[in-house]
Design a protein around this motif. Structure first.
Motif, short mmCIF file in Angstrom:
data_model
loop_
_atom_site.label_atom_id
_atom_site.label_comp_id
_atom_site.label_asym_id
_atom_site.label_seq_id
_atom_site.Cartn_x
_atom_site.Cartn_y
_atom_site.Cartn_z
N MET A 115 0.84 -1.17 0.00
CA MET A 115 0.00 0.00 0.00
C MET A 115 0.89 1.24 0.00
SD MET A 115 -2.45 1.35 3.09
CE MET A 115 -1.09 1.79 4.17
N GLU A 116 0.54 2.16 -0.84
CA GLU A 116 1.18 3.46 -0.85
C GLU A 116 0.13 4.48 -0.43
OE1 GLU A 116 3.07 4.33 -4.54
OE2 GLU A 116 3.97 2.33 -4.67
N PHE A 117 0.60 5.59 0.17
CA PHE A 117 -0.34 6.62 0.59
C PHE A 117 0.29 7.99 0.49
CE2 PHE A 117 1.89 5.15 4.34
CZ PHE A 117 2.23 6.32 5.01
N ALA A 118 -0.59 8.97 0.34
CA ALA A 118 -0.18 10.38 0.29
C ALA A 118 -1.26 11.18 1.01
CB ALA A 118 -0.05 10.85 -1.15
N PHE A 119 -0.87 12.36 1.49
CA PHE A 119 -1.80 13.22 2.21
C PHE A 119 -2.10 14.47 1.41
CE2 PHE A 119 0.71 11.07 5.57
CZ PHE A 119 -0.32 10.42 6.22
N LEU A 145 -5.00 6.49 -0.88
CA LEU A 145 -4.39 5.16 -0.80
C LEU A 145 -4.31 4.52 -2.17
CD1 LEU A 145 -6.44 4.11 2.31
CD2 LEU A 145 -4.02 4.66 2.31
N ASP A 146 -3.29 3.68 -2.35
CA ASP A 146 -3.08 3.03 -3.64
C ASP A 146 -2.56 1.62 -3.40
OD1 ASP A 146 -2.67 2.44 -6.31
OD2 ASP A 146 -1.29 4.09 -6.68
N GLY A 147 -3.10 0.65 -4.14
CA GLY A 147 -2.61 -0.72 -4.06
C GLY A 147 -3.49 -1.60 -3.19
N ARG A 148 -2.84 -2.54 -2.54
CA ARG A 148 -3.52 -3.51 -1.68
C ARG A 148 -3.35 -3.11 -0.22
NH1 ARG A 148 -4.34 -8.67 -3.74
NH2 ARG A 148 -3.70 -9.59 -1.75
N MET A 149 -4.42 -3.19 0.56
CA MET A 149 -4.36 -2.90 1.99
C MET A 149 -4.52 -4.21 2.74
SD MET A 149 -6.76 0.51 2.20
CE MET A 149 -6.85 0.42 3.98
N THR A 150 -3.44 -4.61 3.43
CA THR A 150 -3.46 -5.86 4.18
C THR A 150 -2.80 -5.66 5.54
OG1 THR A 150 -1.30 -6.63 3.41
CG2 THR A 150 -3.22 -7.16 2.02
N HIS A 151 -2.78 -6.72 6.31
CA HIS A 151 -2.13 -6.69 7.62
C HIS A 151 -0.68 -6.23 7.52
CE1 HIS A 151 -1.16 -7.75 11.70
NE2 HIS A 151 -0.14 -8.45 11.26
N ALA A 152 -0.03 -6.54 6.43
CA ALA A 152 1.38 -6.15 6.23
C ALA A 152 1.56 -4.64 6.20
CB ALA A 152 1.90 -6.76 4.93
N ARG A 206 -8.12 4.00 -5.74
CA ARG A 206 -7.03 3.24 -6.35
C ARG A 206 -6.64 2.00 -5.52
NH1 ARG A 206 -3.31 8.35 -7.88
NH2 ARG A 206 -3.56 8.58 -5.66
N VAL A 207 -7.48 1.64 -4.58
CA VAL A 207 -7.22 0.45 -3.77
C VAL A 207 -7.88 -0.74 -4.45
CG1 VAL A 207 -7.59 -0.64 -1.53
CG2 VAL A 207 -7.04 1.79 -1.65
N SER A 208 -7.09 -1.78 -4.70
CA SER A 208 -7.60 -2.94 -5.43
C SER A 208 -8.04 -4.08 -4.52
CB SER A 208 -6.53 -3.46 -6.40
OG SER A 208 -5.36 -3.83 -5.67
N PHE A 209 -7.58 -4.08 -3.27
CA PHE A 209 -7.89 -5.18 -2.36
C PHE A 209 -7.78 -4.69 -0.93
CE2 PHE A 209 -6.50 -8.64 0.39
CZ PHE A 209 -7.46 -9.60 0.14
N VAL A 210 -8.71 -5.14 -0.08
CA VAL A 210 -8.67 -4.85 1.35
C VAL A 210 -8.97 -6.14 2.08
CG1 VAL A 210 -9.81 -3.59 3.21
CG2 VAL A 210 -9.45 -2.48 1.03
N ASP A 211 -8.15 -6.46 3.11
CA ASP A 211 -8.48 -7.62 3.93
C ASP A 211 -9.10 -7.15 5.24
OD1 ASP A 211 -6.36 -6.88 5.62
OD2 ASP A 211 -5.11 -8.61 5.13
N VAL A 249 -15.12 10.68 9.76
CA VAL A 249 -14.26 9.86 8.92
C VAL A 249 -15.08 9.39 7.72
CG1 VAL A 249 -12.76 7.85 8.79
CG2 VAL A 249 -12.92 9.13 10.93
N ILE A 250 -14.52 9.63 6.53
CA ILE A 250 -15.23 9.35 5.28
C ILE A 250 -14.44 8.34 4.47
CG2 ILE A 250 -16.00 10.40 3.11
CD1 ILE A 250 -15.95 13.11 4.77
N LEU A 251 -15.14 7.37 3.89
CA LEU A 251 -14.54 6.43 2.94
C LEU A 251 -15.08 6.81 1.57
CD1 LEU A 251 -14.96 3.05 4.86
CD2 LEU A 251 -13.05 4.67 4.94
N LYS A 252 -14.18 7.09 0.64
CA LYS A 252 -14.58 7.63 -0.66
C LYS A 252 -14.04 6.77 -1.80
CE LYS A 252 -13.62 11.52 -3.65
NZ LYS A 252 -12.82 12.69 -3.86
N GLY A 253 -14.85 6.57 -2.81
CA GLY A 253 -14.40 6.01 -4.08
C GLY A 253 -14.16 4.52 -4.14
N ALA A 254 -14.63 3.77 -3.16
CA ALA A 254 -14.41 2.32 -3.18
C ALA A 254 -15.18 1.67 -4.33
CB ALA A 254 -14.84 1.71 -1.86
#
Length: 100
Positions: free
Chosen positions: A1-5, A16-23, A49-54, A75-80
């Motif tokens: 996962m990559e992130f920017a503010f 956020l970009d990529g896969r979001m996992t425990h790692a 831009r997140v392709s996977f969330v565990d 707290v807002i979740l956008k664009g999923a």
């Protein structure tokens, strides 16, 4: 996962970009530290831009939400989309977050 503010007008967006996992726990700690430092009234997670969330990543989002709710911040979740949107729906996260 990559992130920017992106910040401004009392809000902080976490892109956020990529896969979001425990790692990605260390990265999420950095995100939480920035949120606690800036104390924005509104925190937006851009998931376009997140392709996977565990389930661990969902737990990390809930940790942020719990910390923010103590200070009455939104707290807002956008664009999923795709698998991410499906997991948000299955987890009924609309009860805990504003969904855009």
């Amino acid at each position: 996962m990559e992130f920017a503010f992106e910040s401004g007008n009392g809000s902080l967006s976490v892109v956020l970009d990529g896969r979001m996992t425990h790692a990605d726990y260390k990265g999420f700690r950095e995100i939480l530290a920035r949120i606690n430092q800036d104390k924005p009234a509104r925190i937006r997670f851009d998931l376009a831009r997140v392709s996977f969330v565990d389930s661990s990543a969902l737990g990390m989002l809930l940790i942020v939400r719990d910390a923010a709710s103590h200070d009455k911040r939104e707290v807002i979740l956008k664009g999923a989309s795709g698998q991410v949107e499906a997991l948000i729906n299955v987890g009924k996260l609309h009860k805990y977050f504003t969904i855009e």
